[in-house]
Design a protein around this motif. Structure first.
Motif, mmCIF file in Angstrom:
data_model
loop_
_atom_site.group_PDB
_atom_site.id
_atom_site.type_symbol
_atom_site.label_atom_id
_atom_site.label_comp_id
_atom_site.label_asym_id
_atom_site.label_seq_id
_atom_site.Cartn_x
_atom_site.Cartn_y
_atom_site.Cartn_z
ATOM 1 N N LEU A 194 40.086 29.857 45.514
ATOM 2 C CA LEU A 194 40.905 30.439 44.452
ATOM 3 C C LEU A 194 40.076 31.508 43.759
ATOM 4 N N THR A 195 40.768 32.519 43.252
ATOM 5 C CA THR A 195 40.047 33.652 42.669
ATOM 6 C C THR A 195 40.201 33.654 41.161
ATOM 7 N N GLN A 196 39.108 33.864 40.463
ATOM 8 C CA GLN A 196 39.151 33.843 39.000
ATOM 9 C C GLN A 196 39.633 35.183 38.451
ATOM 10 N N GLY A 197 39.908 35.199 37.156
ATOM 11 C CA GLY A 197 40.381 36.422 36.517
ATOM 12 C C GLY A 197 39.248 37.389 36.206
ATOM 13 N N MET A 198 39.651 38.598 35.814
ATOM 14 C CA MET A 198 38.677 39.638 35.479
ATOM 15 C C MET A 198 38.895 40.053 34.017
ATOM 16 N N LEU A 199 37.831 40.523 33.396
ATOM 17 C CA LEU A 199 37.943 41.102 32.063
ATOM 18 C C LEU A 199 37.275 42.470 32.080
ATOM 19 N N PRO A 200 37.781 43.391 31.276
ATOM 20 C CA PRO A 200 37.197 44.734 31.288
ATOM 21 C C PRO A 200 35.904 44.807 30.481
ATOM 22 N N ALA A 201 35.028 45.719 30.901
ATOM 23 C CA ALA A 201 33.844 46.028 30.093
ATOM 24 C C ALA A 201 34.239 47.134 29.113
ATOM 25 N N VAL A 202 33.702 47.056 27.908
ATOM 26 C CA VAL A 202 34.029 48.067 26.890
ATOM 27 C C VAL A 202 32.737 48.657 26.328
ATOM 28 N N ASP A 203 32.867 49.833 25.696
ATOM 29 C CA ASP A 203 31.676 50.385 25.038
ATOM 30 C C ASP A 203 31.520 49.751 23.659
ATOM 31 N N LEU A 218 35.620 46.418 35.574
ATOM 32 C CA LEU A 218 36.050 45.030 35.357
ATOM 33 C C LEU A 218 34.982 44.083 35.882
ATOM 34 N N SER A 219 34.857 42.930 35.277
ATOM 35 C CA SER A 219 33.958 41.916 35.843
ATOM 36 C C SER A 219 34.589 40.532 35.669
ATOM 37 N N PRO A 220 34.093 39.551 36.443
ATOM 38 C CA PRO A 220 34.686 38.211 36.371
ATOM 39 C C PRO A 220 34.641 37.665 34.949
ATOM 40 N N ASP A 221 35.624 36.828 34.602
ATOM 41 C CA ASP A 221 35.764 36.410 33.192
ATOM 42 C C ASP A 221 34.896 35.208 32.803
ATOM 43 N N GLY A 222 33.870 34.917 33.610
ATOM 44 C CA GLY A 222 32.931 33.845 33.272
ATOM 45 C C GLY A 222 33.356 32.522 33.887
ATOM 46 N N SER A 370 20.206 53.684 31.751
ATOM 47 C CA SER A 370 18.956 52.923 31.862
ATOM 48 C C SER A 370 18.882 51.857 30.767
ATOM 49 N N GLU A 371 19.730 52.002 29.760
ATOM 50 C CA GLU A 371 19.788 51.013 28.669
ATOM 51 C C GLU A 371 21.200 50.415 28.651
ATOM 52 N N PRO A 372 21.344 49.200 28.114
ATOM 53 C CA PRO A 372 22.706 48.638 28.020
ATOM 54 C C PRO A 372 23.647 49.583 27.254
ATOM 55 N N ASN A 373 24.773 49.874 27.851
ATOM 56 C CA ASN A 373 25.769 50.768 27.247
ATOM 57 C C ASN A 373 27.106 50.083 27.062
ATOM 58 N N ALA A 374 27.196 48.839 27.577
ATOM 59 C CA ALA A 374 28.519 48.221 27.654
ATOM 60 C C ALA A 374 28.465 46.769 27.213
ATOM 61 N N ILE A 375 29.612 46.313 26.773
ATOM 62 C CA ILE A 375 29.755 44.900 26.414
ATOM 63 C C ILE A 375 30.629 44.253 27.480
ATOM 64 N N LYS A 376 30.066 43.230 28.130
ATOM 65 C CA LYS A 376 30.885 42.443 29.057
ATOM 66 C C LYS A 376 31.334 41.199 28.326
ATOM 67 N N LEU A 377 32.534 40.768 28.626
ATOM 68 C CA LEU A 377 33.116 39.613 27.939
ATOM 69 C C LEU A 377 33.214 38.446 28.927
ATOM 70 N N GLU A 378 32.807 37.274 28.492
ATOM 71 C CA GLU A 378 32.815 36.113 29.385
ATOM 72 C C GLU A 378 33.185 34.852 28.634
#
Ligand code: UTP
Length: 470
Positions: A194-203, A218-222, A370-378
């Motif tokens: 089964l495949t999990q959901g995705m959540l978008p990365a935001v600035d 997009l990345s997996p929702d944790g 080269s530095e973190p630019n995004a917030i991933k949500l999990e």
């Protein structure tokens, strides 16, 4: 034109989306619309229509607006089913084993492997489950887990179903790994992907990022996305149809995970628990592992960054760390609990990870920061713990049950996991009264699932090779 035909027309779909995006300050994702071909437009529309913009706004507000609580929560150690070798401990575990074994023989427990993570720290090209970790055979993580499932089906003469959660990026490769290996000897009817959901990365301002001109980042929702994934995929109904009552949850990166451990299943069932957890004693106060504890009275995982160093170093009368219950992410979860969570409109807290996410700039160039630019949500699976009416926290031996493969080198890496696997094989050989050779050693789960079985099988001629190649 019928409604459904109108809905498939890109112009109509775009017209419906644009004001919603504008309302949420996200219209910039359409910046390159005029340059996209029809296929690219279709993909972008699919991604945007799948987004719950209201929920995204709430999540972003939650992670960016979260301020330190006015008063720190009161922390207490969790009550544990403690490790111990006394006659009373052995009796307690024997009773639990009996209960666990009868549930397994009755086919009421499913294995649930979560393997949807991106494995960025390991940096392996492919799903982490393909990683060859066996010290002698190069047996993969998938093979370790699947052989334990198979060995349990044989031991308990039961058809124990096995659910494997993937994510969009590794689904096909995961399914291919099982096919290439002949499902590791398992009946394919028992295995469900089964495949999990995705959540978008935001600035940092909560604005959606584009991975390509026509694709969201997009990345997996944790691993906390597993509950919704079980429901959406139909796996929950499938479990119910198969008579499953309990779910054995484990993660792909631990080749020592004792899948279907009857003692753990039994303690969970005897307590009538909704969600239970295995923990290992923390190796030292500063070890970077979440600890099971009471947070303002409710069971949960205290993240290592939230545990005051003075508290982390406190010891009990026997000299053990008071907050020692290191979470190894192995859970028993009652199916009825998952249903209860979902029926109430499950909304686990969202966590923030600051990451480097390559994204398309307004001028159309893609930058790899080269530095973190995004917030991933999990979301995290252990955030369901405070919602459980009853829970068991069982302490187990680290050297027997926890060999995480997280990093490419250093701690929690393939090298440390192999050492732990070799260490277990050495202990089992010594327990059998055999001399222990130097160099790499490995015991295949199909030869033995535990030390007692290992010793018993050494004197039998019909159980196959100790190394049973993956
Ligand atoms: P980790 O938290 O170690 O994350 O996952 P990861 O994505 O595998 O690795 P890094 O952080 O990018 O290096 C622990 C377990 O949870 C699963 C992983 O596959 C692993 O079994 N997981 C994690 C999911 O199934 N989905 C997710 O979205 C995240």
């Amino acid at each position: 034109m019928s409604d459904s035909l109108a809905a498939t027309d890109p112009g109509t779909r775009l017209a419906a989306l644009r004001p919603r995006l504008a309302d949420h300050g996200q219209e910039h994702v359409l910046r390159f619309w005029d340059e996209l071909d029809d296929t690219e437009r279709g993909i972008l529309l699919d991604e945007l229509e799948a987004l719950d913009l209201e929920r995204l706004a709430t999540m972003v507000a939650e992670v960016t607006g979260r301020t330190a609580a006015a008063t720190a929560p009161a922390l207490e150690p969790a009550a544990l089913i403690e490790l111990g070798d006394s006659a009373a401990h052995r009796q307690r575990d024997a009773e639990a084993r009996e209960v666990g074994e009868s549930l397994l023989r009755a086919g009421k427990v499913a294995a649930f492997l979560v393997a949807g993570g991106q494995g960025t720290r390991l940096g392996y090209d492919g799903p982490k489950g393909r990683f060859p970790v066996g010290p002698v055979t190069g047996r993969s993580l998938f093979a370790y887990h699947s052989h334990r499932v198979l060995a349990a089906c044989r031991r308990y003469d039961a058809e124990l179903p096995y659910f494997v959660m993937t994510s969009r990026a590794n689904h096909d490769d995961t399914v291919a790994a099982f096919h290439e290996a002949g499902f590791f000897g398992l009946d394919p009817d028992l295995v469900t992907f089964l495949t999990q959901g995705m959540l978008p990365a935001v600035d940092r301002d909560g604005r959606l990022l584009l991975a390509e001109r026509g694709r969201l980042a997009l990345s997996p929702d944790g691993h906390g996305g597993c509950f919704t994934a079980l429901e959406r995929s139909g796996a929950l109904d499938d479990m119910a149809r198969r008579g499953i009552e309990q779910v054995f949850y484990f993660q792909v990166d631990n080749p020592l995970a004792q899948v279907f451990d009857p003692v753990f299943i039994g303690h969970h069932a005897l307590a009538g628990a909704e969600m239970s957890t295995k923990v290992v004693p923390k190796s030292e106060p500063g070890e970077k592992v979440g600890v099971l504890g009471l947070i303002d009275g409710a069971l949960g995982v205290i993240e290592y960054s939230d545990l005051d160093p003075a508290l982390a170093a406190e010891r009990d009368d026997e000299g053990r760390l008071r907050f020692r219950a290191g979470n190894i992410a192995i859970h028993m979860i009652a199916l009825s609990f998952i249903r209860r969570l979902l029926s109430g409109g499950l909304s686990l807290p969202v966590h923030r990870a600051d990451k480097q996410v390559p994204s398309v700039a307004p001028d159309g160039t893609t930058t790899a920061p080269s530095e973190p630019n995004a917030i991933k949500l999990e979301m995290f699976v252990f955030d369901a713990l405070p919602l459980a009416a009853r829970a068991v926290t069982q302490e187990v031996r680290r050297e027997d049950e926890f060999a995480p493969v997280k990093n490419a080198g250093g701690p929690d890496s393939p090298a440390t996991a192999r050492d732990l696997l070799v260490g277990q094989a050495r202990r089992w050989l010594a327990a059998a009264g055999l001399s222990v050779p130097d160099g790499p050693l490995e015991v295949g789960p199909l030869f033995a699932l535990d030390q007692d079985e290992f010793v018993a099988n050494l004197v039998r001629g019909d159980v196959g090779p100790i190394y049973d190649r993956a």
